[in-house]
Design an enzyme around this catalytic site. Structure first.
Site, PDB file in Angstrom:
ATOM      1  N   SER A 556       0.842  -1.196   0.000  1.00 28.41           N
ATOM      2  CA  SER A 556       0.000   0.000   0.000  1.00 28.41           C
ATOM      3  C   SER A 556       0.869   1.235   0.000  1.00 28.41           C
ATOM      4  CB  SER A 556      -0.910   0.010   1.231  1.00 28.41           C
ATOM      5  OG  SER A 556      -1.583   1.252   1.361  1.00 28.41           O
ATOM      6  N   TYR A 569      -2.698  -0.485  10.495  1.00 25.57           N
ATOM      7  CA  TYR A 569      -2.682  -0.808   9.062  1.00 25.57           C
ATOM      8  C   TYR A 569      -1.373  -0.351   8.414  1.00 25.57           C
ATOM      9  CZ  TYR A 569      -4.230  -0.938   4.169  1.00 25.57           C
ATOM     10  OH  TYR A 569      -4.339  -1.191   2.825  1.00 25.57           O
TER      11      TYR A 569
END
Length: 679
Positions: A556, A569
């Site tokens: 990501s 995250y």
């Protein structure tokens, strides 16, 4: 234009015959019908023949799979036939006999159908018929079985001369309803479609009864000590452990997809005393050995041998097999023979475990295995009533390296970029994982669709085309056991794994002070630890195969960009990002490339966003949840929304063959987030 009644009857008959594997094997045999139609040029009658074209399958035959020829022109070819030494030239002449566009390409058996004086003709490869055709005293047994109703035709390679031979046999034996072709199969005929089908089934079923009533009870001999089948669970675990090694051996010359079967017929064959002798004789029917090669590789150890010993022996036997195959080629090749296509086995038999078969794709591998099962049944029938006596090795070579067969191979479309590669995608039931699975399958890969949600995984696998293209596995990436089971399923379904996409994930979006230890542990267990476990399992399989491979992490932009309220995250994604670099450095010596993709803001179709992450991120940024994708797009340099398909495109770019010298790379797929630029 309506289908001609005779052609319609031919299709219906073909479907009935092809639906029963006792009658013929996949893509084996052909059928024809003759009839009168109107010539669109003269307006007069013209005699036509409809016949299954080259490469078709009787059970699924359609109108497009029929070749349509003018019977007068086809039969006139006998006047220009130059003799058996030049009979291959006649195949090109079939093109001058086509009616209109002619439909499918005529097969080598077209002459048989056209020259035999009967309105309907079937040529089939039933195990029972081939057993008689490959028996040492097949001619005598054929007479005993059928009397004068079915006539013996000695072995001759398929072609124009065989058509002339069968036509002459029919003319000389008006009482006959068909013939057994030595080393090959059967041919039957009739005045109507129904009579022809009835005659075909009469030959097949009569031969079955003859073999059952006359045959010895155990034609393959007694069971060898230690060679009997392992218990099912142990057998399949052993097969899964062996599969990557065997696939690597079978892919020495070119990549292959694998198929495994532990069918009773195979397990019984490799347990019996006579299996080494019979396997060495090879298959006989051309339809068989064109798919299975002339003989299999047979492991000569009992089922209870240690795995390491079995792997070492397989490697030794593989070197012997390659040397033997090269010698076979050199014994029979002439200066104008096609180049040797490859010396690796298509069939590998393992006592107590089963059979591995290989091909350019899953269907080819599966069908090769099915044909070897047919060959085992043929050997059983022939040995039961006589002795198995396949055609001469030189004749096998003439067919395997036939220029007409080579031309058929040249006509095949070029393989797609990921052909013969096996991909395993985690979290593939939705979003980025589903899009990636779709793209990899579209580029030719076989795909293992892994997801925690079994129903979603199953739906995607079905969408990809079913078992010959994809299989679904239930996989919680936090479970070592479920990951091991997923890779075992991949090995049993396709032979191993070449390409793994670490995509499974969740997202917990909270400020630091609201993030619990449980949140942190769950986030890292699924993405950081889960990716590690999947990559470790992948590396074990890939190093066993010795075929290299690709591991791709869907990381990501948050692994680089420090956004608010995202500690669990973002930290897990940063962990994944560094795993890419660490594993690229470690696995490069094995030819395994490890790369990553850094998406941003993939909202549409995302399981993570639909699970609550979208609402929380929308609240952080003060926008409506349904407009979150637009918000993400507007903060990018390109002002474009990122979709799952865009991430899938990046995975393909990394694995599709153009970036062969790239490893340790992260590709941003974020429409341009300057703060996430890699520095």
């Amino acid at each position: 234009m309506a289908l001609h009644p005779e052609a319609a009857a031919l299709l219906a008959r073909s479907h009935r015959l092809g639906a029963d594997p006792r009658n013929t094997n996949f893509a084996g045999g052909n059928a024809s019908a003759k009839g009168t139609d109107t010539d669109p040029v003269t307006g007069g009658d013209v005699e036509l023949m409809w016949v299954k074209g080259s490469g078709g399958d009787l059970g699924t035959l359609t109108e497009d799979g029929l070749a349509v020829l003018r019977l007068d022109r086809l039969r006139a070819l006998t006047g220009v036939y130059p003799g058996v030494e030049r009979e291959d030239e006649m195949v090109a002449a079939f093109d001058y006999c086509l009616h209109g566009k002619g439909g499918a390409a005529p097969s080598i058996d077209t002459a048989m159908h056209g020259l035999v004086d009967a309105p309907h003709v079937d040529h089939l490869h039933p195990d029972s018929g081939i057993a008689l055709a490959c028996a040492a005293d097949g001619e005598k047994l054929t007479a005993e079985c059928f009397g004068d109703r079915v006539v013996w035709v000695p072995w001759r390679r398929p072609g124009f001369q065989l058509g002339l031979d069968i036509a002459a046999v029919k003319e000389a034996n008006p009482q006959a309803v068909g013939c057994v072709l030595g080393g090959h199969g059967i041919t039957a005929w009739g005045e109507t479609a129904e009579e022809c089908e009835r005659n075909s089934l009469h030959i097949i079923r009569t031969a079955e009864r003859f073999l059952a009533e006359r045959g010895a009870a155990e034609p393959f001999g007694p069971v060898l000590e230690g060679y009997g089948p392992l218990p099912e669970a142990e057998r399949r675990a052993r097969a899964a452990a062996l599969a990557p090694y065997v696939r690597g051996l079978a892919s020495r010359d070119r990549p292959q997809v694998g198929h495994f079967t532990d069918a009773d017929a195979v397990l019984d064959f490799v347990a019996r005393a006579e299996h080494p002798r019979l396997a060495a004789l090879g298959t006989s029917c051309p339809d068989h050995f064109l798919r299975t090669k002339v003989r299999p590789l047979v492991l000569d150890l009992p089922a209870t041998a240690p795995l390491e010993e079995a792997v070492a022996r397989l490697k030794e036997l593989h070197e012997e097999y390659r040397a033997d195959y090269r010698a076979y080629y050199e014994r029979h090749a002439s200066p104008d023979s096609p180049a040797m296509r490859g010396a690796d086995p298509a069939i590998v038999l393992v006592p107590g475990v089963g059979m591995f078969s290989f091909g350019r794709d899953k269907q080819t591998a599966r069908v090769a295995g099915e044909f070897y099962v047919n060959a085992v049944q043929v050997m059983r029938g022939a040995e039961a009533v006589s002795g198995y006596a396949p055609i001469e090795e030189s004749e096998k070579f003439r067919i395997e390296y036939w220029e007409l067969e080579e031309a058929k191979l040249r006509r095949m479309p070029q393989p797609r970029p990921l052909a013969a590669r096996v991909a395993l995608v985690t979290g593939a039931g939705s979003g980025i994982g589903r899009a990636t699975a779709l793209r990899l399958a579209a580029e030719g890969a076989c795909v293992v669709v892994a997801d925690l949600d079994a129903d979603s995984a199953g739906a995607v696998a079905e969408e990809l085309g079913g078992p010959d293209r994809a299989v679904a596995v239930t996989a919680d990436v936090t479970s070592e056991e479920q990951i091991a089971e997923a890779f075992e399923e991949a090995a049993l379904a396709f032979g191993g794994v070449d390409l793994v996409v670490n995509n499974a994930g969740i997202s917990i979006s909270k400020p630091l002070l609201e993030t619990t230890a449980e949140d942190w542990d769950r986030q890292h267990a699924i993405m950081a630890r889960g990716s590690f476990l999947v990559s470790r399992a992948a590396a074990r399989v890939m190093t066993a195969q010795e075929l290299g491979g690709d591991i791709v992490y869907i990381a990501s932009k948050n692994g680089v960009f420090a956004g608010p309220n995202n500690i669990a995250y973002g930290a897990a994604k940063a962990d994944q990002a560094h795993q890419v670099r660490l594993l690229a450095a470690e696995l490069g010596e094995h030819g395994i490339r490890v790369n990553g993709v850094n998406p941003d803001g993939v909202v549409r179709g995302s399981g993570i966003f639909a699970g609550g992450w979208g609402a929380r991120r929308a609240a952080v940024y003060g926008v409506e949840e349904e407009k979150l994708g637009e918000f993400y797009a507007q903060r990018t340099l390109l002002k474009r929304e990122v979709l799952p398909e865009h991430v899938a495109n990046a995975v393909f770019a990394l694995t599709g063959g153009e970036l062969t010298h790239t490893t340790g790379l992260h590709i941003p797929v974020d429409a341009g987030v300057a703060a996430a630029f890699l520095r």
